[in-house]
Motif scaffolding. Structure first.
Motif, mmCIF file in Angstrom:
data_model
loop_
_atom_site.group_PDB
_atom_site.id
_atom_site.type_symbol
_atom_site.label_atom_id
_atom_site.label_comp_id
_atom_site.label_asym_id
_atom_site.label_seq_id
_atom_site.Cartn_x
_atom_site.Cartn_y
_atom_site.Cartn_z
ATOM 1 N N ARG A 250 0.841 -1.209 0.000
ATOM 2 C CA ARG A 250 0.000 0.000 0.000
ATOM 3 C C ARG A 250 0.870 1.250 0.000
ATOM 4 O O ARG A 250 0.613 2.198 -0.746
ATOM 5 N N GLN A 251 1.900 1.255 0.834
ATOM 6 C CA GLN A 251 2.775 2.426 0.914
ATOM 7 C C GLN A 251 3.504 2.667 -0.402
ATOM 8 O O GLN A 251 3.653 3.807 -0.838
ATOM 9 N N THR A 252 3.943 1.587 -1.027
ATOM 10 C CA THR A 252 4.640 1.716 -2.296
ATOM 11 C C THR A 252 3.710 2.257 -3.369
ATOM 12 O O THR A 252 4.066 3.151 -4.144
ATOM 13 N N GLN B 282 5.870 9.806 -8.127
ATOM 14 C CA GLN B 282 7.260 9.384 -8.220
ATOM 15 C C GLN B 282 7.396 8.409 -9.385
ATOM 16 O O GLN B 282 6.582 7.519 -9.562
ATOM 17 N N THR B 283 8.430 8.565 -10.180
ATOM 18 C CA THR B 283 8.549 7.763 -11.400
ATOM 19 C C THR B 283 9.593 6.671 -11.296
ATOM 20 O O THR B 283 9.671 5.818 -12.167
ATOM 21 N N GLN B 284 10.412 6.667 -10.257
ATOM 22 C CA GLN B 284 11.402 5.606 -10.129
ATOM 23 C C GLN B 284 11.670 5.308 -8.662
ATOM 24 O O GLN B 284 11.386 6.114 -7.789
ATOM 25 N N ILE B 285 12.214 4.121 -8.414
ATOM 26 C CA ILE B 285 12.522 3.704 -7.059
ATOM 27 C C ILE B 285 13.927 4.177 -6.723
ATOM 28 O O ILE B 285 14.883 3.807 -7.397
ATOM 29 N N ASP B 286 14.082 5.012 -5.701
ATOM 30 C CA ASP B 286 15.412 5.499 -5.375
ATOM 31 C C ASP B 286 16.100 4.564 -4.386
ATOM 32 O O ASP B 286 15.489 3.694 -3.788
ATOM 33 N N THR B 287 17.407 4.774 -4.215
ATOM 34 C CA THR B 287 18.190 3.860 -3.382
ATOM 35 C C THR B 287 17.914 4.036 -1.894
ATOM 36 O O THR B 287 18.370 3.223 -1.095
ATOM 37 N N ALA B 288 17.178 5.077 -1.505
ATOM 38 C CA ALA B 288 16.826 5.245 -0.102
ATOM 39 C C ALA B 288 15.662 4.346 0.302
ATOM 40 O O ALA B 288 15.403 4.162 1.483
ATOM 41 N N GLU C 287 13.069 -4.246 0.986
ATOM 42 C CA GLU C 287 11.777 -4.909 1.195
ATOM 43 C C GLU C 287 10.697 -4.300 0.312
ATOM 44 O O GLU C 287 9.830 -5.016 -0.200
ATOM 45 N N MET C 288 10.727 -2.974 0.166
ATOM 46 C CA MET C 288 9.719 -2.296 -0.642
ATOM 47 C C MET C 288 10.048 -2.387 -2.119
ATOM 48 O O MET C 288 9.171 -2.613 -2.951
ATOM 49 N N ARG C 289 11.321 -2.218 -2.448
ATOM 50 C CA ARG C 289 11.697 -2.259 -3.864
ATOM 51 C C ARG C 289 11.445 -3.634 -4.474
ATOM 52 O O ARG C 289 11.007 -3.747 -5.616
ATOM 53 N N TRP C 290 11.741 -4.656 -3.695
ATOM 54 C CA TRP C 290 11.580 -6.002 -4.232
ATOM 55 C C TRP C 290 10.116 -6.343 -4.496
ATOM 56 O O TRP C 290 9.813 -7.149 -5.367
ATOM 57 N N GLY D 252 21.126 -1.685 -4.705
ATOM 58 C CA GLY D 252 22.320 -1.003 -4.229
ATOM 59 C C GLY D 252 22.230 -0.351 -2.877
ATOM 60 O O GLY D 252 23.203 0.213 -2.411
ATOM 61 N N SER D 253 21.098 -0.390 -2.179
ATOM 62 C CA SER D 253 21.026 0.322 -0.911
ATOM 63 C C SER D 253 21.550 -0.540 0.224
ATOM 64 O O SER D 253 21.794 -1.719 0.076
ATOM 65 N N THR D 254 21.711 0.072 1.366
ATOM 66 C CA THR D 254 22.260 -0.623 2.518
ATOM 67 C C THR D 254 21.140 -1.246 3.325
ATOM 68 O O THR D 254 20.252 -0.567 3.807
ATOM 69 N N ALA D 255 21.203 -2.551 3.514
ATOM 70 C CA ALA D 255 20.144 -3.249 4.232
ATOM 71 C C ALA D 255 20.419 -3.316 5.718
ATOM 72 O O ALA D 255 19.545 -3.642 6.489
ATOM 73 N N TRP D 256 21.643 -2.991 6.133
ATOM 74 C CA TRP D 256 22.013 -3.255 7.518
ATOM 75 C C TRP D 256 22.840 -2.107 8.062
ATOM 76 O O TRP D 256 23.842 -1.721 7.504
ATOM 77 N N GLN D 257 22.389 -1.560 9.154
ATOM 78 C CA GLN D 257 23.166 -0.564 9.890
ATOM 79 C C GLN D 257 23.202 -1.054 11.317
ATOM 80 O O GLN D 257 22.168 -1.309 11.921
ATOM 81 N N HIS D 258 24.395 -1.189 11.881
ATOM 82 C CA HIS D 258 24.462 -1.764 13.226
ATOM 83 C C HIS D 258 24.771 -0.704 14.255
ATOM 84 O O HIS D 258 25.137 0.415 13.964
#
Length: 244
Positions: free
Chosen positions: A97-99, A108-114, A118-121, A231-237
């Protein structure tokens, strides 16, 4: 008034949060446990065979998780294009729904790296048919560039572990994500109370997912499949340079 100032400066600071039951459980399992600075949470590290994994519990890194988040990560050297995503069905519906709203109402016309993977896939990859798993199909959703890989991943031990989790830590369908990305395995879920029983269950689930992902990679017989790369970062510790 002088006495009031004395009491103010003599007041002891509040003790940092502690998780004695979790620490005791980790000690019994032979797992290093440490609190992160400012008492935000804790880190536990372990090994599966010769491969290390990392568990973190604390403030969430994803907006769809409220309260506290448990996340696990493991370097596996999987094929870089082995991209599989399994998530709780309510979370999948929410992110879809959010996407949709983001790309229609926001023009919005494209999916950005931010945007989280989970949403892009959910936009990039087809949904996986989970009808073969009666206990899971109404509670989870999955996407992948190669749906047969997810079906092989779930087959047997992982499906059984997920069923156990549905009677425990995932009983009330909290936000939950299990994925393979850039050669690694990830798990993240909402976990307000990190009790040892929940940790034991989720660690077992994650380790089973890892073993199954390695099995899928070893038997991958579709060399012609080319899966999109993200290309985005999936993990920040946590910044745990000052562990307690």
């Amino acid at each position: 008034m002088l006495e009031s100032f004395k009491r103010l400066f003599a007041a002891k600071p509040e003790p940092a949060p502690a998780w004695p039951e979790v620490e005791a459980w980790a000690r019994r399992e032979g797992l290093p446990f440490r609190r992160v600075r400012e008492g935000e949470g804790f880190v536990i590290e372990g090994r599966l065979d010769d491969l290390p994994w990392r568990l973190e519990w604390g403030p969430p890194q994803r907006s769809y998780i409220a309260g506290r988040e448990l996340r696990m990560r493991m370097e596996l050297d999987l094929p870089g294009d082995l991209q599989m995503l399994l998530l709780a069905k309510p979370l999948m519906d929410q992110l879809e729904r959010q996407t949709y709203e983001s790309f229609t109402e926001g023009l919005q016309t494209q999916i950005d790296t931010a945007t989280p993977e989970e949403m892009r896939w959910l936009v990039m990859f087809p949904k996986v048919n989970l009808n073969a798993y009666r206990a899971l199909r109404g509670r989870f959703g999955a996407v992948s560039a190669l749906p047969s890989a997810v079906q092989a991943w779930l087959e047997g031990p992982l499906a059984q572990q997920l069923e156990r989790a549905l009677a425990g830590a995932l009983q009330f369908d909290p936000p939950f994500v299990l994925m393979t990305l850039r050669g690694r395995a990830y798990l993240r879920t909402q976990l307000i109370d990190p009790d040892p029983a929940a940790l034991q269950l989720l660690v077992g689930l994650f380790e089973t997912a890892v073993r199954q992902a390695l099995r899928v990679a070893a038997h991958q017989d579709e060399p012609g499949a080319e899966w999109p790369n993200t290309g985005s970062t999936a993990w920040q510790h946590f910044d745990d340079t000052k562990p307690r």
